[in-house]
Enzyme design. Structure first.
Site, short mmCIF file in Angstrom:
data_model
loop_
_atom_site.label_atom_id
_atom_site.label_comp_id
_atom_site.label_asym_id
_atom_site.label_seq_id
_atom_site.Cartn_x
_atom_site.Cartn_y
_atom_site.Cartn_z
N LYS A 110 0.20 1.65 -1.14
CA LYS A 110 1.00 0.52 -1.61
C LYS A 110 2.35 0.98 -2.16
O LYS A 110 3.29 0.20 -2.20
CB LYS A 110 0.22 -0.29 -2.64
CG LYS A 110 -0.96 -1.01 -2.00
CD LYS A 110 -1.65 -1.97 -2.95
CE LYS A 110 -2.72 -2.77 -2.23
NZ LYS A 110 -3.89 -1.96 -1.84
C1 LIG Z 1 -4.77 -2.32 -0.78
C2 LIG Z 1 -5.54 -1.20 -0.17
C3 LIG Z 1 -6.14 -1.32 1.10
C4 LIG Z 1 -6.12 -2.62 1.92
O1 LIG Z 1 -4.83 -2.93 2.38
P1 LIG Z 1 -4.52 -4.41 2.92
O2 LIG Z 1 -3.08 -4.43 3.22
O3 LIG Z 1 -4.92 -5.33 1.80
O4 LIG Z 1 -5.35 -4.60 4.13
C5 LIG Z 1 -6.79 -0.21 1.64
N1 LIG Z 1 -6.87 0.94 0.95
C6 LIG Z 1 -6.34 1.09 -0.28
C7 LIG Z 1 -6.49 2.38 -0.99
C8 LIG Z 1 -5.63 0.03 -0.87
O5 LIG Z 1 -5.10 0.19 -2.10
#
Ligand SMILES: *Cc1c(COP(=O)(O)O)cnc(C)c1O
Length: 462
Positions: A110
Protein backbone atom coordinates in the site's frame (compact mmCIF):
# COMPACT_ATOMS: atom_id res chain seq x y z
CA UNK A 1 -7.54 12.85 -19.83
CA UNK A 2 -11.04 13.31 -18.40
CA UNK A 3 -12.77 11.19 -15.77
CA UNK A 4 -16.30 9.86 -15.35
CA UNK A 5 -18.23 7.97 -12.72
CA UNK A 6 -19.18 4.30 -13.08
CA UNK A 7 -22.74 5.45 -12.29
CA UNK A 8 -22.76 7.97 -15.11
CA UNK A 9 -23.89 11.13 -13.31
CA UNK A 10 -20.44 12.71 -12.96
CA UNK A 11 -18.50 13.41 -16.15
CA UNK A 12 -15.64 15.41 -17.65
CA UNK A 13 -13.63 15.80 -14.44
CA UNK A 14 -9.95 16.64 -14.75
CA UNK A 15 -7.44 14.25 -13.14
CA UNK A 16 -6.87 16.70 -10.29
CA UNK A 17 -10.59 17.02 -9.60
CA UNK A 18 -10.99 13.25 -9.73
CA UNK A 19 -8.28 12.85 -7.09
CA UNK A 20 -9.85 15.45 -4.82
CA UNK A 21 -13.34 13.98 -5.23
CA UNK A 22 -12.30 10.44 -4.17
CA UNK A 23 -15.69 8.73 -4.17
CA UNK A 24 -17.78 10.18 -7.03
CA UNK A 25 -20.58 12.52 -5.94
CA UNK A 26 -23.18 10.14 -7.43
CA UNK A 27 -21.93 7.29 -5.21
CA UNK A 28 -19.93 5.62 -8.00
CA UNK A 29 -16.20 5.28 -8.62
CA UNK A 30 -14.16 7.41 -11.00
CA UNK A 31 -12.50 6.04 -14.14
CA UNK A 32 -10.75 7.59 -17.13
CA UNK A 33 -13.08 8.24 -20.08
CA UNK A 34 -10.80 6.06 -22.21
CA UNK A 35 -7.83 3.79 -21.52
CA UNK A 36 -4.61 4.91 -23.26
CA UNK A 37 -3.50 2.29 -25.78
CA UNK A 38 0.15 1.33 -26.07
CA UNK A 39 1.62 -0.35 -29.15
CA UNK A 40 4.16 -3.18 -28.79
CA UNK A 41 6.79 -0.57 -29.75
CA UNK A 42 5.65 1.76 -26.96
CA UNK A 43 5.81 -1.11 -24.47
CA UNK A 44 9.29 -2.15 -25.63
CA UNK A 45 10.45 1.43 -25.05
CA UNK A 46 9.28 1.23 -21.43
CA UNK A 47 10.98 -2.07 -20.64
CA UNK A 48 14.34 -0.86 -19.44
CA UNK A 49 13.33 2.34 -17.67
CA UNK A 50 14.03 2.61 -13.97
CA UNK A 51 11.03 2.77 -11.65
CA UNK A 52 10.56 6.55 -11.36
CA UNK A 53 11.04 7.08 -15.12
CA UNK A 54 8.56 4.32 -15.87
CA UNK A 55 6.08 5.73 -13.34
CA UNK A 56 6.29 9.09 -15.10
CA UNK A 57 5.68 7.48 -18.52
CA UNK A 58 2.65 5.53 -17.30
CA UNK A 59 1.13 8.23 -15.08
CA UNK A 60 1.53 11.09 -17.54
CA UNK A 61 -0.75 9.25 -19.98
CA UNK A 62 -3.56 9.52 -17.40
CA UNK A 63 -2.87 12.93 -15.89
CA UNK A 64 -2.68 15.82 -18.35
CA UNK A 65 -3.28 18.71 -15.94
CA UNK A 66 -0.04 18.64 -13.88
CA UNK A 67 3.11 20.09 -15.51
CA UNK A 68 5.67 17.37 -16.33
CA UNK A 69 8.36 18.76 -14.05
CA UNK A 70 5.94 18.81 -11.11
CA UNK A 71 4.69 15.28 -11.78
CA UNK A 72 8.28 14.03 -12.03
CA UNK A 73 9.17 15.65 -8.74
CA UNK A 74 6.09 14.17 -7.01
CA UNK A 75 7.08 10.72 -8.27
CA UNK A 76 10.75 11.08 -7.31
CA UNK A 77 9.90 12.19 -3.79
CA UNK A 78 7.36 9.38 -3.36
CA UNK A 79 9.79 6.59 -4.19
CA UNK A 80 12.82 8.10 -2.43
CA UNK A 81 11.33 6.68 0.78
CA UNK A 82 11.80 3.09 -0.46
CA UNK A 83 14.81 1.23 0.89
CA UNK A 84 15.58 -0.90 -2.18
CA UNK A 85 17.38 0.77 -5.11
CA UNK A 86 15.01 -0.94 -7.62
CA UNK A 87 11.93 0.21 -5.57
CA UNK A 88 10.00 -2.98 -6.47
CA UNK A 89 12.63 -5.65 -7.28
CA UNK A 90 11.76 -8.94 -8.98
CA UNK A 91 13.36 -12.12 -7.65
CA UNK A 92 13.05 -15.70 -8.93
CA UNK A 93 12.56 -18.79 -6.77
CA UNK A 94 11.06 -22.23 -7.22
CA UNK A 95 9.76 -21.52 -10.73
CA UNK A 96 7.94 -18.27 -9.95
CA UNK A 97 8.95 -14.64 -10.18
CA UNK A 98 8.25 -12.59 -7.08
CA UNK A 99 7.59 -8.87 -7.35
CA UNK A 100 8.60 -7.46 -3.96
CA UNK A 101 6.27 -4.56 -3.23
CA UNK A 102 7.20 -4.24 0.45
CA UNK A 103 10.26 -2.01 0.51
CA UNK A 104 8.34 1.13 1.49
CA UNK A 105 8.17 2.66 4.96
CA UNK A 106 5.43 0.34 6.35
CA UNK A 107 6.59 -2.84 4.60
CA UNK A 108 3.40 -3.44 2.60
CA UNK A 109 2.44 -2.74 -1.02
CA UNK A 110 0.00 0.00 0.00
CA UNK A 111 3.01 2.29 0.40
CA UNK A 112 3.51 2.29 -3.39
CA UNK A 113 0.22 4.14 -3.83
CA UNK A 114 -0.05 6.03 -0.54
CA UNK A 115 3.40 7.61 -0.65
CA UNK A 116 2.37 9.08 -4.00
CA UNK A 117 -1.16 10.04 -2.89
CA UNK A 118 0.20 11.87 0.19
CA UNK A 119 2.50 14.00 -1.94
CA UNK A 120 -0.22 14.58 -4.49
CA UNK A 121 -2.70 15.75 -1.84
CA UNK A 122 -0.13 18.15 -0.41
CA UNK A 123 0.60 19.54 -3.89
CA UNK A 124 -3.09 20.01 -4.80
CA UNK A 125 -4.02 21.54 -1.43
CA UNK A 126 -1.19 24.09 -1.70
CA UNK A 127 -2.27 24.97 -5.24
CA UNK A 128 -5.89 25.47 -4.13
CA UNK A 129 -5.10 27.13 -0.83
CA UNK A 130 -7.17 24.44 0.93
CA UNK A 131 -6.79 22.17 3.94
CA UNK A 132 -7.87 18.58 4.49
CA UNK A 133 -8.60 16.43 7.53
CA UNK A 134 -8.24 12.79 6.60
CA UNK A 135 -10.41 10.39 8.56
CA UNK A 136 -10.22 6.60 8.29
CA UNK A 137 -10.68 3.35 10.18
CA UNK A 138 -8.18 0.54 9.85
CA UNK A 139 -7.76 -3.07 10.81
CA UNK A 140 -4.02 -2.76 10.25
CA UNK A 141 -2.13 -2.13 7.01
CA UNK A 142 -4.01 0.76 5.43
CA UNK A 143 -3.81 2.92 8.56
CA UNK A 144 -0.06 2.84 8.87
CA UNK A 145 0.54 3.27 5.12
CA UNK A 146 -1.82 6.27 5.08
CA UNK A 147 -0.15 7.78 8.14
CA UNK A 148 3.29 7.41 6.55
CA UNK A 149 1.90 8.89 3.34
CA UNK A 150 0.97 12.20 4.97
CA UNK A 151 3.09 12.51 8.13
CA UNK A 152 4.65 15.94 8.38
CA UNK A 153 2.78 17.25 5.30
CA UNK A 154 1.45 20.81 5.08
CA UNK A 155 -2.30 21.52 5.29
CA UNK A 156 -3.21 17.91 6.15
CA UNK A 157 -4.15 16.33 9.44
CA UNK A 158 -4.89 12.61 9.62
CA UNK A 159 -7.12 10.81 12.14
CA UNK A 160 -6.94 7.00 12.09
CA UNK A 161 -9.23 4.86 14.23
CA UNK A 162 -8.03 1.39 15.14
CA UNK A 163 -9.67 -1.09 17.53
CA UNK A 164 -7.84 -0.89 20.88
CA UNK A 165 -5.58 -3.95 21.38
CA UNK A 166 -7.18 -5.71 18.39
CA UNK A 167 -4.54 -5.06 15.73
CA UNK A 168 -1.25 -6.96 15.68
CA UNK A 169 1.44 -5.51 17.97
CA UNK A 170 3.65 -4.55 15.01
CA UNK A 171 0.78 -2.91 13.15
CA UNK A 172 -0.18 -0.94 16.26
CA UNK A 173 3.39 0.21 16.80
CA UNK A 174 3.80 1.21 13.16
CA UNK A 175 0.95 3.66 13.70
CA UNK A 176 1.45 4.88 17.25
CA UNK A 177 5.20 5.55 16.97
CA UNK A 178 4.56 8.25 14.38
CA UNK A 179 4.63 11.38 16.54
CA UNK A 180 4.34 14.13 13.91
CA UNK A 181 1.90 16.77 15.14
CA UNK A 182 -0.44 16.24 12.15
CA UNK A 183 -1.01 12.55 12.99
CA UNK A 184 -3.76 11.51 15.43
CA UNK A 185 -4.04 7.86 16.38
CA UNK A 186 -7.31 7.00 18.06
CA UNK A 187 -7.59 3.57 19.70
CA UNK A 188 -11.32 3.00 20.06
CA UNK A 189 -12.80 0.79 22.78
CA UNK A 190 -14.56 -1.44 20.25
CA UNK A 191 -14.06 -3.47 17.08
CA UNK A 192 -12.91 -2.64 13.56
CA UNK A 193 -16.57 -2.73 12.48
CA UNK A 194 -17.38 -0.07 15.10
CA UNK A 195 -14.60 2.06 13.62
CA UNK A 196 -15.93 1.66 10.09
CA UNK A 197 -19.47 2.42 11.19
CA UNK A 198 -18.38 5.59 13.01
CA UNK A 199 -16.39 6.81 10.01
CA UNK A 200 -19.37 6.16 7.73
CA UNK A 201 -21.70 8.03 10.07
CA UNK A 202 -19.37 11.01 10.25
CA UNK A 203 -18.97 11.15 6.45
CA UNK A 204 -22.75 10.87 6.21
CA UNK A 205 -23.15 14.13 8.16
CA UNK A 206 -22.58 16.34 5.13
CA UNK A 207 -22.51 19.61 7.10
CA UNK A 208 -19.84 18.26 9.41
CA UNK A 209 -17.92 16.82 6.46
CA UNK A 210 -17.89 20.17 4.66
CA UNK A 211 -17.15 22.23 7.77
CA UNK A 212 -14.02 20.22 8.58
CA UNK A 213 -13.00 19.44 4.97
CA UNK A 214 -12.95 15.70 5.66
CA UNK A 215 -11.08 13.54 3.17
CA UNK A 216 -10.66 9.78 2.76
CA UNK A 217 -7.72 7.60 1.78
CA UNK A 218 -9.42 4.27 1.21
CA UNK A 219 -8.68 2.29 -1.90
CA UNK A 220 -11.40 3.89 -3.98
CA UNK A 221 -9.23 6.88 -4.91
CA UNK A 222 -8.28 6.60 -8.59
CA UNK A 223 -4.73 7.82 -7.91
CA UNK A 224 -4.12 4.73 -5.78
CA UNK A 225 -5.15 2.35 -8.56
CA UNK A 226 -3.13 4.33 -11.09
CA UNK A 227 0.08 4.23 -9.04
CA UNK A 228 -0.28 0.44 -8.89
CA UNK A 229 -0.53 0.04 -12.68
CA UNK A 230 3.15 1.00 -12.91
CA UNK A 231 4.61 -2.09 -11.28
CA UNK A 232 2.88 -4.46 -13.70
CA UNK A 233 4.88 -2.80 -16.48
CA UNK A 234 7.98 -2.83 -14.31
CA UNK A 235 7.72 -6.57 -13.67
CA UNK A 236 7.11 -7.23 -17.36
CA UNK A 237 10.35 -5.43 -18.30
CA UNK A 238 12.43 -7.29 -15.73
CA UNK A 239 11.01 -10.74 -16.51
CA UNK A 240 11.27 -10.20 -20.25
CA UNK A 241 14.92 -9.31 -19.93
CA UNK A 242 15.49 -12.59 -18.13
CA UNK A 243 13.31 -14.93 -20.18
CA UNK A 244 12.60 -13.16 -23.49
CA UNK A 245 8.94 -14.12 -23.00
CA UNK A 246 6.08 -12.98 -25.24
CA UNK A 247 3.40 -13.07 -22.57
CA UNK A 248 3.21 -13.02 -18.82
CA UNK A 249 0.85 -14.05 -15.99
CA UNK A 250 0.35 -12.35 -12.65
CA UNK A 251 -0.94 -13.87 -9.43
CA UNK A 252 -2.44 -11.30 -7.08
CA UNK A 253 -3.57 -11.85 -3.48
CA UNK A 254 -6.85 -9.97 -3.43
CA UNK A 255 -9.18 -8.35 -0.92
CA UNK A 256 -10.71 -5.12 -2.18
CA UNK A 257 -10.00 -5.88 -5.86
CA UNK A 258 -7.76 -2.78 -6.05
CA UNK A 259 -4.40 -4.30 -6.80
CA UNK A 260 -5.67 -6.82 -9.34
CA UNK A 261 -7.83 -4.15 -10.99
CA UNK A 262 -4.62 -2.19 -11.63
CA UNK A 263 -3.37 -5.30 -13.47
CA UNK A 264 -6.59 -5.37 -15.49
CA UNK A 265 -5.95 -1.74 -16.53
CA UNK A 266 -2.37 -2.63 -17.54
CA UNK A 267 -3.82 -5.42 -19.70
CA UNK A 268 -6.36 -3.05 -21.25
CA UNK A 269 -3.48 -0.67 -22.09
CA UNK A 270 -1.88 -3.44 -24.11
CA UNK A 271 0.53 -5.18 -21.74
CA UNK A 272 0.57 -8.81 -22.96
CA UNK A 273 -0.90 -10.39 -19.82
CA UNK A 274 -2.13 -13.89 -20.56
CA UNK A 275 -3.76 -14.56 -17.21
CA UNK A 276 -4.54 -12.58 -14.09
CA UNK A 277 -4.78 -15.08 -11.27
CA UNK A 278 -7.06 -13.78 -8.54
CA UNK A 279 -6.08 -15.39 -5.24
CA UNK A 280 -8.31 -15.12 -2.19
CA UNK A 281 -8.13 -16.61 1.28
CA UNK A 282 -11.14 -18.33 2.85
CA UNK A 283 -13.14 -15.13 2.25
CA UNK A 284 -13.76 -16.36 -1.28
CA UNK A 285 -16.51 -14.16 -2.72
CA UNK A 286 -14.31 -13.07 -5.63
CA UNK A 287 -13.23 -16.62 -6.39
CA UNK A 288 -16.86 -17.71 -6.45
CA UNK A 289 -17.57 -14.82 -8.80
CA UNK A 290 -14.88 -15.85 -11.29
CA UNK A 291 -15.52 -19.57 -11.09
CA UNK A 292 -19.30 -19.75 -10.76
CA UNK A 293 -20.66 -16.30 -11.54
CA UNK A 294 -21.85 -16.12 -7.93
CA UNK A 295 -21.16 -12.83 -6.18
CA UNK A 296 -22.97 -13.20 -2.85
CA UNK A 297 -21.86 -11.67 0.40
CA UNK A 298 -21.10 -14.07 3.24
CA UNK A 299 -19.81 -13.59 6.78
CA UNK A 300 -16.21 -12.44 7.15
CA UNK A 301 -13.94 -15.10 8.61
CA UNK A 302 -10.58 -14.43 10.23
CA UNK A 303 -7.53 -15.83 8.46
CA UNK A 304 -3.74 -15.56 8.55
CA UNK A 305 -3.96 -12.92 5.82
CA UNK A 306 -6.11 -10.32 7.65
CA UNK A 307 -5.72 -7.59 5.02
CA UNK A 308 -7.78 -9.78 2.72
CA UNK A 309 -10.53 -10.60 5.23
CA UNK A 310 -13.10 -8.73 3.18
CA UNK A 311 -16.44 -9.64 1.67
CA UNK A 312 -17.54 -6.51 -0.17
CA UNK A 313 -14.68 -5.59 -2.53
CA UNK A 314 -14.83 -1.81 -2.85
CA UNK A 315 -13.15 -1.66 -6.27
CA UNK A 316 -15.32 -4.35 -7.84
CA UNK A 317 -17.70 -1.72 -9.20
CA UNK A 318 -14.91 -0.46 -11.47
CA UNK A 319 -14.63 -3.88 -13.07
CA UNK A 320 -18.41 -4.18 -13.42
CA UNK A 321 -18.39 -1.00 -15.51
CA UNK A 322 -16.21 -2.75 -18.12
CA UNK A 323 -18.00 -6.08 -17.79
CA UNK A 324 -21.24 -4.23 -18.62
CA UNK A 325 -19.65 -2.56 -21.68
CA UNK A 326 -19.42 0.81 -19.95
CA UNK A 327 -23.20 1.10 -19.48
CA UNK A 328 -23.54 3.09 -16.28
CA UNK A 329 -27.29 2.38 -16.06
CA UNK A 330 -26.51 -1.31 -15.66
CA UNK A 331 -23.91 -0.54 -12.98
CA UNK A 332 -26.50 1.51 -11.08
CA UNK A 333 -29.04 -1.32 -11.27
CA UNK A 334 -26.49 -3.90 -10.17
CA UNK A 335 -25.33 -1.84 -7.20
CA UNK A 336 -28.85 -1.30 -5.96
CA UNK A 337 -29.62 -5.00 -6.43
CA UNK A 338 -26.50 -5.84 -4.42
CA UNK A 339 -27.47 -3.42 -1.68
CA UNK A 340 -30.98 -4.87 -1.37
CA UNK A 341 -30.35 -8.60 -1.90
CA UNK A 342 -26.67 -9.07 -0.97
CA UNK A 343 -25.92 -10.82 -4.25
CA UNK A 344 -25.38 -10.47 -7.98
CA UNK A 345 -25.86 -13.10 -10.66
CA UNK A 346 -24.21 -13.18 -14.08
CA UNK A 347 -25.20 -14.58 -17.48
CA UNK A 348 -23.22 -17.24 -19.32
CA UNK A 349 -21.92 -14.61 -21.75
CA UNK A 350 -20.70 -12.42 -18.90
CA UNK A 351 -19.03 -15.35 -17.19
CA UNK A 352 -17.27 -16.17 -20.44
CA UNK A 353 -15.95 -12.63 -20.57
CA UNK A 354 -14.70 -12.84 -16.99
CA UNK A 355 -12.96 -16.11 -17.80
CA UNK A 356 -11.02 -14.42 -20.61
CA UNK A 357 -9.27 -12.20 -18.09
CA UNK A 358 -9.20 -14.03 -14.77
CA UNK A 359 -8.45 -17.36 -13.19
CA UNK A 360 -9.22 -17.65 -9.49
CA UNK A 361 -8.42 -19.78 -6.50
CA UNK A 362 -9.33 -19.68 -2.81
CA UNK A 363 -6.53 -20.79 -0.50
CA UNK A 364 -7.33 -22.18 2.95
CA UNK A 365 -5.55 -21.30 6.19
CA UNK A 366 -3.87 -24.71 6.25
CA UNK A 367 -2.68 -24.32 2.65
CA UNK A 368 -1.33 -20.86 3.43
CA UNK A 369 0.92 -22.15 6.21
CA UNK A 370 1.87 -25.19 4.16
CA UNK A 371 2.94 -22.93 1.27
CA UNK A 372 5.09 -20.75 3.54
CA UNK A 373 6.71 -23.89 4.97
CA UNK A 374 7.28 -25.67 1.62
CA UNK A 375 8.59 -22.60 -0.12
CA UNK A 376 10.96 -21.82 2.71
CA UNK A 377 12.11 -25.44 2.83
CA UNK A 378 12.84 -25.54 -0.91
CA UNK A 379 14.37 -22.10 -1.39
CA UNK A 380 15.12 -20.46 1.97
CA UNK A 381 12.88 -17.57 0.86
CA UNK A 382 10.23 -16.50 3.34
CA UNK A 383 6.72 -15.52 2.13
CA UNK A 384 4.30 -13.45 4.19
CA UNK A 385 0.84 -15.10 4.49
CA UNK A 386 -0.79 -12.76 1.90
CA UNK A 387 1.95 -13.43 -0.63
CA UNK A 388 1.71 -17.16 0.15
CA UNK A 389 -1.96 -17.13 -0.91
CA UNK A 390 -0.93 -15.75 -4.32
CA UNK A 391 2.03 -18.10 -4.68
CA UNK A 392 -0.14 -21.11 -3.90
CA UNK A 393 -2.66 -20.08 -6.55
CA UNK A 394 0.15 -19.47 -9.06
CA UNK A 395 1.69 -22.89 -8.47
CA UNK A 396 -1.72 -24.55 -8.85
CA UNK A 397 -3.01 -22.56 -11.82
CA UNK A 398 0.10 -21.66 -13.84
CA UNK A 399 0.18 -23.06 -17.38
CA UNK A 400 3.75 -24.33 -16.98
CA UNK A 401 5.01 -22.20 -19.88
CA UNK A 402 4.20 -18.55 -19.42
CA UNK A 403 6.34 -16.89 -16.73
CA UNK A 404 4.22 -16.08 -13.68
CA UNK A 405 4.85 -13.11 -11.42
CA UNK A 406 3.51 -13.33 -7.86
CA UNK A 407 2.90 -10.01 -6.18
CA UNK A 408 4.56 -10.01 -2.75
CA UNK A 409 2.32 -7.60 -0.87
CA UNK A 410 3.90 -7.58 2.59
CA UNK A 411 7.21 -8.29 4.29
CA UNK A 412 7.04 -11.52 6.35
CA UNK A 413 8.18 -9.68 9.50
CA UNK A 414 4.85 -7.84 9.50
CA UNK A 415 3.01 -11.11 10.09
CA UNK A 416 5.52 -12.87 12.31
CA UNK A 417 2.91 -14.95 14.17
CA UNK A 418 1.72 -16.78 11.05
CA UNK A 419 5.31 -17.29 9.92
CA UNK A 420 6.19 -18.68 13.36
CA UNK A 421 3.31 -21.15 13.07
CA UNK A 422 4.49 -22.22 9.62
CA UNK A 423 8.22 -22.65 10.12
CA UNK A 424 8.68 -22.57 13.90
CA UNK A 425 10.71 -19.37 13.96
CA UNK A 426 10.07 -15.64 13.73
CA UNK A 427 11.27 -13.86 10.60
CA UNK A 428 14.23 -11.49 10.91
CA UNK A 429 13.16 -7.91 11.27
CA UNK A 430 14.20 -5.35 8.69
CA UNK A 431 15.92 -2.18 9.90
CA UNK A 432 12.72 -0.08 9.95
CA UNK A 433 11.28 -2.28 12.73
CA UNK A 434 14.42 -2.49 14.85
CA UNK A 435 13.69 -1.27 18.36
CA UNK A 436 10.18 -0.09 17.41
CA UNK A 437 8.86 -1.09 20.88
CA UNK A 438 11.17 1.45 22.51
CA UNK A 439 10.18 4.47 20.45
CA UNK A 440 8.05 7.31 21.70
CA UNK A 441 4.31 6.72 21.11
CA UNK A 442 1.36 8.99 20.52
CA UNK A 443 -2.15 7.55 20.76
CA UNK A 444 -5.40 8.47 22.45
CA UNK A 445 -7.83 5.81 23.72
CA UNK A 446 -11.43 6.84 23.20
CA UNK A 447 -14.93 5.34 23.41
CA UNK A 448 -16.39 3.85 20.23
CA UNK A 449 -18.92 6.64 20.14
CA UNK A 450 -19.63 8.84 17.13
CA UNK A 451 -20.30 11.97 19.16
CA UNK A 452 -17.10 11.56 21.19
CA UNK A 453 -15.08 11.20 18.00
CA UNK A 454 -16.78 14.13 16.32
CA UNK A 455 -15.90 16.24 19.35
CA UNK A 456 -12.31 15.10 19.14
CA UNK A 457 -12.19 15.99 15.45
CA UNK A 458 -13.75 19.39 16.03
CA UNK A 459 -11.03 20.22 18.55
CA UNK A 460 -8.07 18.93 16.57
CA UNK A 461 -9.03 19.53 12.93
CA UNK A 462 -7.16 22.07 10.80
C1 LIG B 1 -4.45 -4.53 1.27
C2 LIG B 1 -3.64 -5.76 1.14
C3 LIG B 1 -3.97 -6.77 0.21
C4 LIG B 1 -5.22 -6.72 -0.67
O1 LIG B 1 -5.15 -5.71 -1.64
P1 LIG B 1 -6.48 -5.24 -2.40
O2 LIG B 1 -6.07 -4.11 -3.25
O3 LIG B 1 -7.45 -4.86 -1.32
O4 LIG B 1 -6.95 -6.41 -3.19
C5 LIG B 1 -3.12 -7.87 0.09
N1 LIG B 1 -2.03 -7.99 0.87
C6 LIG B 1 -1.69 -7.06 1.79
C7 LIG B 1 -0.48 -7.26 2.62
C8 LIG B 1 -2.47 -5.90 1.94
O5 LIG B 1 -2.12 -4.98 2.86
Amino acid sequence: MKYLSTRGRVRSLSFKDAVMMGLADDGGLLLPESIPQLTPGDIAALEMLDYPELAFQVLSRFVGDIPSADLKSLIDRSYASFTHPDITPVVHHNGVHILELFHGPTLAFKDVALQFLGNLFEYLLAERGEKMNILGATSGDTGSAAIYGVRGKENINIFILHPHRKVSPIQELQMTTVTDPNVFNLAIRGTFDDGQRIVKEIFGDLDFKAKYALGAVNSINWARVLAQVVYYFYAWGRVRKKTDCREICFSVPTGNFGDIFAGFIAKKMGLPIRRLILATNENNILTRFVRQGDYSIGAVSQTYSPSMDIQLASNFERYLFYLYDEQSGRVRDAMSELASTGRLAFTAAEREKVAQNFFAQAVSNAETLETIRDFHGKTGYLLDPHTAVGVRAALDLGDGQTPTVCLATAHPAKFGEAVQLAIGQEPTRPASLAGIEDREKRCETIDADTTAIKNYLATHAL
